[in-house]
Design a protein around this motif. Structure first.
Motif, PDB file in Angstrom:
ATOM      1  N   VAL A  27       0.857  -1.190   0.000  1.00  0.00           N
ATOM      2  CA  VAL A  27       0.000   0.000   0.000  1.00  0.00           C
ATOM      3  C   VAL A  27       0.888   1.232   0.000  1.00  0.00           C
ATOM      4  CG1 VAL A  27      -2.018  -0.957   1.167  1.00  0.00           C
ATOM      5  CG2 VAL A  27      -0.115  -0.058   2.519  1.00  0.00           C
ATOM      6  N   PHE A  28       0.328   2.326  -0.518  1.00  0.00           N
ATOM      7  CA  PHE A  28       1.020   3.609  -0.331  1.00  0.00           C
ATOM      8  C   PHE A  28       0.119   4.503   0.503  1.00  0.00           C
ATOM      9  CE2 PHE A  28      -1.101   6.384  -3.499  1.00  0.00           C
ATOM     10  CZ  PHE A  28      -1.746   5.430  -4.287  1.00  0.00           C
ATOM     11  N   ILE A  29       0.732   5.153   1.468  1.00  0.00           N
ATOM     12  CA  ILE A  29      -0.013   5.962   2.424  1.00  0.00           C
ATOM     13  C   ILE A  29       0.686   7.308   2.601  1.00  0.00           C
ATOM     14  CG2 ILE A  29      -0.776   3.890   3.665  1.00  0.00           C
ATOM     15  CD1 ILE A  29       1.252   4.505   5.831  1.00  0.00           C
ATOM     16  N   GLY A  30      -0.021   8.255   3.215  1.00  0.00           N
ATOM     17  CA  GLY A  30       0.591   9.547   3.496  1.00  0.00           C
ATOM     18  C   GLY A  30       0.558   9.811   4.978  1.00  0.00           C
ATOM     19  N   GLY A  31       1.560  10.505   5.473  1.00  0.00           N
ATOM     20  CA  GLY A  31       1.558  10.936   6.862  1.00  0.00           C
ATOM     21  C   GLY A  31       0.731  12.197   6.992  1.00  0.00           C
ATOM     22  N   LYS A  32       0.710  12.748   8.172  1.00  0.00           N
ATOM     23  CA  LYS A  32      -0.074  13.973   8.401  1.00  0.00           C
ATOM     24  C   LYS A  32       0.532  15.168   7.663  1.00  0.00           C
ATOM     25  CE  LYS A  32      -3.204  12.294  11.274  1.00  0.00           C
ATOM     26  NZ  LYS A  32      -4.626  12.218  10.885  1.00  0.00           N
ATOM     27  N   ASN A  41      -7.515  11.451   5.433  1.00  0.00           N
ATOM     28  CA  ASN A  41      -7.313  11.380   6.887  1.00  0.00           C
ATOM     29  C   ASN A  41      -5.829  11.316   7.223  1.00  0.00           C
ATOM     30  OD1 ASN A  41      -9.964  11.526   7.460  1.00  0.00           O
ATOM     31  ND2 ASN A  41     -10.268   9.335   7.724  1.00  0.00           N
ATOM     32  N   ASN A  42      -5.142  10.466   6.463  1.00  0.00           N
ATOM     33  CA  ASN A  42      -3.698  10.283   6.625  1.00  0.00           C
ATOM     34  C   ASN A  42      -3.322   9.688   7.980  1.00  0.00           C
ATOM     35  OD1 ASN A  42      -2.971  11.029   4.030  1.00  0.00           O
ATOM     36  ND2 ASN A  42      -3.042  13.190   4.536  1.00  0.00           N
ATOM     37  N   PHE A  43      -2.047   9.344   8.109  1.00  0.00           N
ATOM     38  CA  PHE A  43      -1.583   8.524   9.224  1.00  0.00           C
ATOM     39  C   PHE A  43      -0.665   9.301  10.169  1.00  0.00           C
ATOM     40  CE2 PHE A  43      -2.444   4.051   7.810  1.00  0.00           C
ATOM     41  CZ  PHE A  43      -3.034   4.356   6.600  1.00  0.00           C
ATOM     42  N   THR A  44      -0.855   9.073  11.485  1.00  0.00           N
ATOM     43  CA  THR A  44       0.158   9.528  12.441  1.00  0.00           C
ATOM     44  C   THR A  44       1.315   8.523  12.351  1.00  0.00           C
ATOM     45  OG1 THR A  44      -0.736   8.158  14.200  1.00  0.00           O
ATOM     46  CG2 THR A  44      -1.614  10.404  14.017  1.00  0.00           C
ATOM     47  N   LEU A  45       2.439   8.868  12.958  1.00  0.00           N
ATOM     48  CA  LEU A  45       3.573   7.920  12.956  1.00  0.00           C
ATOM     49  C   LEU A  45       3.182   6.618  13.642  1.00  0.00           C
ATOM     50  CD1 LEU A  45       6.725  10.117  13.582  1.00  0.00           C
ATOM     51  CD2 LEU A  45       6.380   8.546  11.672  1.00  0.00           C
ATOM     52  N   GLU A  46       2.398   6.734  14.721  1.00  0.00           N
ATOM     53  CA  GLU A  46       1.956   5.544  15.447  1.00  0.00           C
ATOM     54  C   GLU A  46       1.086   4.663  14.538  1.00  0.00           C
ATOM     55  OE1 GLU A  46       3.127   4.621  18.261  1.00  0.00           O
ATOM     56  OE2 GLU A  46       1.880   2.819  18.288  1.00  0.00           O
ATOM     57  N   GLU A  47       0.211   5.308  13.772  1.00  0.00           N
ATOM     58  CA  GLU A  47      -0.643   4.533  12.852  1.00  0.00           C
ATOM     59  C   GLU A  47       0.185   3.914  11.726  1.00  0.00           C
ATOM     60  OE1 GLU A  47      -4.830   7.027  13.352  1.00  0.00           O
ATOM     61  OE2 GLU A  47      -3.270   7.767  12.007  1.00  0.00           O
ATOM     62  N   ILE A  48       1.179   4.659  11.261  1.00  0.00           N
ATOM     63  CA  ILE A  48       2.050   4.079  10.216  1.00  0.00           C
ATOM     64  C   ILE A  48       2.727   2.826  10.761  1.00  0.00           C
ATOM     65  CG2 ILE A  48       4.101   4.437   8.760  1.00  0.00           C
ATOM     66  CD1 ILE A  48       3.377   7.417   8.635  1.00  0.00           C
ATOM     67  N   LYS A  49       3.202   2.933  12.012  1.00  0.00           N
ATOM     68  CA  LYS A  49       3.874   1.782  12.645  1.00  0.00           C
ATOM     69  C   LYS A  49       2.921   0.584  12.690  1.00  0.00           C
ATOM     70  CE  LYS A  49       6.439   0.584  16.785  1.00  0.00           C
ATOM     71  NZ  LYS A  49       6.551   0.829  18.205  1.00  0.00           N
ATOM     72  N   MET A  50       1.682   0.839  13.104  1.00  0.00           N
ATOM     73  CA  MET A  50       0.696  -0.247  13.157  1.00  0.00           C
ATOM     74  C   MET A  50       0.446  -0.819  11.763  1.00  0.00           C
ATOM     75  SD  MET A  50      -1.783   1.695  15.847  1.00  0.00           S
ATOM     76  CE  MET A  50      -3.221   0.682  15.783  1.00  0.00           C
ATOM     77  N   GLY A  51       0.376   0.063  10.786  1.00  0.00           N
ATOM     78  CA  GLY A  51       0.156  -0.370   9.400  1.00  0.00           C
ATOM     79  C   GLY A  51       1.310  -1.213   8.886  1.00  0.00           C
ATOM     80  N   LYS A  61       4.090  -4.895   1.906  1.00  0.00           N
ATOM     81  CA  LYS A  61       4.917  -3.699   2.104  1.00  0.00           C
ATOM     82  C   LYS A  61       4.096  -2.414   2.257  1.00  0.00           C
ATOM     83  CE  LYS A  61       9.041  -5.371  -0.226  1.00  0.00           C
ATOM     84  NZ  LYS A  61      10.006  -5.175  -1.315  1.00  0.00           N
ATOM     85  N   VAL A  62       4.755  -1.419   2.864  1.00  0.00           N
ATOM     86  CA  VAL A  62       4.144  -0.094   3.011  1.00  0.00           C
ATOM     87  C   VAL A  62       5.086   0.964   2.429  1.00  0.00           C
ATOM     88  CG1 VAL A  62       3.328   1.656   4.635  1.00  0.00           C
ATOM     89  CG2 VAL A  62       2.858  -0.762   5.084  1.00  0.00           C
ATOM     90  N   HIS A  63       4.568   1.733   1.495  1.00  0.00           N
ATOM     91  CA  HIS A  63       5.319   2.861   0.942  1.00  0.00           C
ATOM     92  C   HIS A  63       4.678   4.147   1.473  1.00  0.00           C
ATOM     93  CE1 HIS A  63       5.867   0.210  -2.929  1.00  0.00           C
ATOM     94  NE2 HIS A  63       6.258  -0.399  -1.833  1.00  0.00           N
ATOM     95  N   VAL A  64       5.492   5.096   1.861  1.00  0.00           N
ATOM     96  CA  VAL A  64       4.957   6.351   2.405  1.00  0.00           C
ATOM     97  C   VAL A  64       5.300   7.509   1.468  1.00  0.00           C
ATOM     98  CG1 VAL A  64       5.013   7.971   4.344  1.00  0.00           C
ATOM     99  CG2 VAL A  64       5.078   5.508   4.780  1.00  0.00           C
ATOM    100  N   THR A  65       4.294   8.279   1.128  1.00  0.00           N
ATOM    101  CA  THR A  65       4.517   9.425   0.237  1.00  0.00           C
ATOM    102  C   THR A  65       5.071  10.607   1.049  1.00  0.00           C
ATOM    103  OG1 THR A  65       2.247  10.109   0.596  1.00  0.00           O
ATOM    104  CG2 THR A  65       2.663   8.808  -1.353  1.00  0.00           C
ATOM    105  N   VAL A  66       6.185  11.122   0.561  1.00  0.00           N
ATOM    106  CA  VAL A  66       6.785  12.340   1.144  1.00  0.00           C
ATOM    107  C   VAL A  66       7.067  13.242  -0.058  1.00  0.00           C
ATOM    108  CG1 VAL A  66       8.532  13.214   2.757  1.00  0.00           C
ATOM    109  CG2 VAL A  66       7.915  10.795   2.810  1.00  0.00           C
ATOM    110  N   ASN A  67       6.022  13.466  -0.859  1.00  0.00           N
ATOM    111  CA  ASN A  67       6.292  14.013  -2.188  1.00  0.00           C
ATOM    112  C   ASN A  67       5.811  15.436  -2.431  1.00  0.00           C
ATOM    113  OD1 ASN A  67       3.685  13.060  -2.113  1.00  0.00           O
ATOM    114  ND2 ASN A  67       3.673  12.246  -4.186  1.00  0.00           N
TER     115      ASN A  67
END
Lengths: 388, 224
Positions: A27-32, A41-51, A61-67
Motif C-alpha cells: 500500500v502507499f499511504i501519506g503521513g499527516k 485522513n492520513n496517518f500519524t507515525l503511530e498509525e504508520i507503525k501499526m500499518g 509492504k508499506v510505501h509512504v509518500t513524502v512528495n
C-alpha cells in the motif's frame, strides 16, 4: 508475493487493512504532513507503525509518500520525518525533492527511495540520471507514457518501474499545474489541489468548456502491461472509500493471478470489468497508454450520478459482529457481501441490530458501530453493497 | 550577468541582449520553432554578431523523443548551451565541453536553495529559479550559478492533451477561458505538443545584480 506488485492506496488504517486483505501486495499511504493528499485522513507515525506491522505480518509492504515540493522549513522537518519512517521500518518513501533523495543516499538510510510521478519521468535517460546520481530504487512513471514508450524504455534500463493503472488523472502533466493555487490559493504541489481542471469553464465568453479527464481504467489492455514486465501496478485513490479499494484491488488481483496461472480468459476480464463499473468513479478512459488521447478520454458532463451501491462494512471484534453503515439500513435488509480471497459474493440478511445495548430497527448515523446478527458467516472487513 | 532574450526573428533582436534563447523541436510548447536544418545556420548568424545562443529544450521528453534528440546532439553542441527541465539532458550531455552550459529551467521542481545547490553538484551548470522563488537569493548570495526570469507569462497549466482540438475548437486562434464563477480570464493556447493556460506578462523588478542569467522570457508576449 507474485512477480508483479499490486500497489493500492490507503487513506487510513482501515483502508490499509482492506487493501492488503483484498489482495494488494503493498500500500502507499501519506503521513499527516509532506504528502500530496492533505485532505485525506492520513496517518500519524503511530498509525504508520501499526500499518507496517500489519503489512509485514502478511509479507507485504508499506510505501509512504513524502512528495510535496518543500520549502526550507518543511525540508528540514521532512528529513527528520524520514528518519522516523526508517525507525518504524517503512519499506519505501515516494519523493520528488532531490534534497530528500540526496539525504537518504548520503546518510545510507536503509529505506528504498521511489521517485514520485510528480517528477514526470517519462524516458530512459532521465531514469538513468536518477539512478546514477541519487541511487534511487524505483521510478513512478509519468502518466503520459504509452505502452510503446514503456516497452522501448524497459530495454534501456534495469531500474524498477511503477505505473498507475487505475483511478483519477490530472488533465495537466503531473506537477505542472498551478490552477488550484491561482484560483483558490490551495497549492497542488503541497497536497491541497482543489481539482480546478474538473471545474466548469467558459471559453471566449460563451461556450461551456470542460477539460477534466475521465478516470483511468486499464483492464481492457492490462495483459499488455503485464507482458512488459513492469514491477509495480498502482491504483490511485487515497481519498476513496473502503468499497472502492476492496473492489478495485480484488478485480486487478484476480486478473494478475489468472495471467500468472495462464488462465486469463473472457470470463475473468468480464468479471473485472463488471466489478470496476460498480465502484464509485467518473467514467473510464485509457489515458495515454494506447498512444494519443481522443475525445472519449475527456469528461463531457459537469456531474455524474453518484454511485451509491456501498452500504457499509463489517468488523468482527471479540467474536461480535459490527456493522459500520455508510447509508440508511433497516432491519431485515439484504445485501451482497464480498469478502477477501473469494471471488463469489453472497447475499446476507441483517436479522437484528443493536446500538448501545438497545435493539434498533434502522441505522441512525453513518459510521456508527452497530452490533448485528446475520444469517451467514462473516469475516472482518466484509463489504456490503446493494444487490444488483 | 548575461541578459538572455527569447528569440523570435533576426529582424527584431533586443539591442541589449547578450544571448538569445532559441526554440527547438524540444521546447515545452513550441511557438517559433527553428527546424533542424535552419538551426545550425541561425546559431552561426547569431554568433557572427557576438551573441550567445542557448537552445530551449524545456519539454518533458517521451522515449520516442529521446531517440529524436540524439539526431540533434551534434548541432546542439554548436550552441552555448541548453535550457532544459528533463534530467534526460544531463544524462545525454554528461560529457559536454566546458563552454557548453546545461541550464536547468524548471516549471516548479523545487522551492529551496538547498535543492538548487544540490543540482549544481549533479552535472548542471546553471539553475534558473522557478517562478515565485526569486527571493531565495539576495545581494549577499553567491549568484554566479543562478538565474531568474525577469519577464514571463505566468504558466498555470501545462498538458500533453490537445484540449482545443479535443473539443472541436479552432486551435490556430488564441482563446480565453474563464472559470464559470470568476471574473478573471486566462489565455489558452494549443500547440503541436499540447495545451498551455497562462496569464498576461509578469515582471520581476527586484533581483540580485550579481546574478548569472537574467531571462526575458517573452515567448508568448507580443512586442510593440
Amino acid at each position: 508475493m507474485t512477480r508483479f506488485e499490486l500497489l493500492a492506496p490507503a487513506g487510513d488504517l482501515d483502508k490499509l487493512k482492506v487493501a492488503l486483505l483484498y489482495g494488494a501486495d503493498a500500500v502507499f499511504i501519506g503521513g499527516k504532513k509532506f504528502s500530496l493528499r492533505a485532505k485525506a485522513n492520513n496517518f500519524t507515525l503511530e498509525e504508520i507503525k501499526m500499518g507496517v506491522e500489519f503489512a509485514h505480518n502478511l509479507g507485504k509492504k508499506v510505501h509512504v509518500t513524502v512528495n510535496i515540493i518543500p520549502n526550507e522549513k518543511e525540508l528540514e522537518e521532512a528529513k527528520k520525518y524520514i528518519k522516523e519512517l526508517v525507525k518504524i521500518k517503512v519499506d519505501a518513501i515516494i519523493v520528488s525533492s532531490v534534497a530528500l533523495m540526496e539525504y537518504v543516499k548520503n546518510n545510507n538510510l536503509p529505506i528504498d527511495v521511489h521517485v514520485s510521478t510528480q517528477c514526470s519521468v517519462s524516458n530512459s535517460s532521465a531514469i538513468k540520471f536518477y539512478k546514477e546520481e541519487f541511487n534511487i530504487k524505483r521510478i513512478v512513471l509519468a502518466r503520459e507514457c504509452s505502452i510503446k514508450n514503456i516497452e522501448c524504455m524497459k530495454k534501456e534500463i534495469d531500474t524498477e518501474i511503477e505505473i498507475f493503472i487505475h483511478g483519477g488523472l490530472c488533465s495537466s502533466i503531473s506537477g505542472r499545474c498551478h490552477l488550484s493555487d491561482f484560483y483558490t490559493q490551495r497549492k497542488a504541489n503541497k497536497g491541497c489541489c482543489a481539482h480546478s481542471c474538473r471545474w466548469t469553464y467558459k471559453i471566449d465568453d460563451d461556450k461551456k468548456f470542460l477539460f477534466g479527464c475521465k478516470d483511468l481504467c486499464s483492464i481492457s489492455f492490462f495483459s499488455k502491461l503485464l507482458d512488459l514486465g513492469i514491477n509495480s501496478f498502482k491504483i490511485e485513490g487515497r481519498m476513496k472509500s473502503i468499497h472502492y479499494i476492496a473492489s478495485v484491488v480484488r478485480a486487478y488481483r484476480y486478473y494478475i493471478d489468472a495471467y500468472e496461472k495462464n488462465m486469463l480468459n473472457e470470463e475473468v476480464i468480464n468479471f473485472c470489468n463488471k466489478e470496476l463499473l460498480r465502484c464509485e468513479s467518473r467514467d473510464y478512459g485509457k489515458s495515454f497508454f494506447l498512444g494519443k488521447i481522443d475525445k472519449s478520454d475527456m469528461v463531457e458532463y459537469e456531474k455524474k450520478e453518484v454511485n451509491n451501491e456501498f452500504v457499509g462494512y463489517i468488523r468482527v471484534i471479540d467474536d461480535k459482529i459490527f456493522l459500520i453503515p455508510k447509508t440508511l439500513i433497516f432491519k431485515n435488509d439484504c445485501f451482497e457481501m464480498i469478502v477477501p480471497n473469494k471471488i463469489d459474493s453472497q447475499i446476507i440478511k441483517i436479522e437484528k441490530m443493536v446500538l448501545n445495548e438497545e435493539e434498533v430497527f434502522d441505522t441512525r448515523h453513518v459510521n456508527d458501530k452497530i452490533e448485528i446478527f446475520v444469517d451467514k458467516n462473516v469475516c472482518d472487513y466484509a463489504i456490503l453493497r446493494k444487490i444488483k | 550577468m548575461e541578459k538572455v532574450y527569447a528569440y523570435k526573428n533576426l529582424f527584431n533582436l533586443a539591442k541589449d541582449a547578450d544571448a538569445f534563447l532559441v526554440e527547438t523541436e524540444f521546447s515545452s510548447f513550441s511557438q517559433y520553432v527553428i527546424k533542424k536544418d535552419e538551426l545550425e545556420n541561425l546559431i552561426s548568424k547569431l554568433k557572427e554578431i557576438n551573441k550567445k545562443v542557448y537552445l530551449r529544450c524545456d519539454r518533458i521528453l517521451l522515449e520516442d523523443e529521446i531517440i529524436k534528440l540524439n539526431e540533434y546532439k551534434e548541432i546542439f553542441l554548436h550552441s552555448d548551451g541548453i535550457f532544459f527541465e528533463d534530467f534526460a539532458f544531463v544524462e545525454i550531455f554528461k560529457n559536454h565541453p566546458k563552454k557548453f552550459k546545461l541550464v536547468f529551467f524548471p516549471f516548479e521542481s523545487f522551492n529551496t536553495l538547498e535543492e538548487a545547490k544540490i543540482l549544481l553538484n549533479h552535472g548542471i551548470d546553471i539553475v534558473i529559479l522557478p517562478h515565485g522563488n526569486e527571493n531565495l537569493l539576495d545581494e549577499n548570495s553567491n549568484c554566479d550559478k543562478f538565474g531568474i526570469s525577469c519577464i514571463y507569462n505566468e504558466i498555470l497549466f501545462m498538458s500533453r492533451r490537445k484540449l482545443l482540438s479535443l473539443k472541436d475548437i479552432d486551435n490556430n486562434e488564441t482563446h480565453f477561458i474563464q472559470e464559470s464563477t470568476r471574473l478573471s480570464k486566462q489565455i489558452i493556447k494549443e500547440t503541436n505538443v499540447g495545451t498551455l493556460i497562462y496569464n498576461e506578462k509578469k515582471e520581476i523588478i527586484k533581483y540580485p545584480k550579481n546574478i548569472a542569467f537574467l531571462v526575458y522570457d517573452t515567448i508568448f508576449i507580443e512586442e510593440n
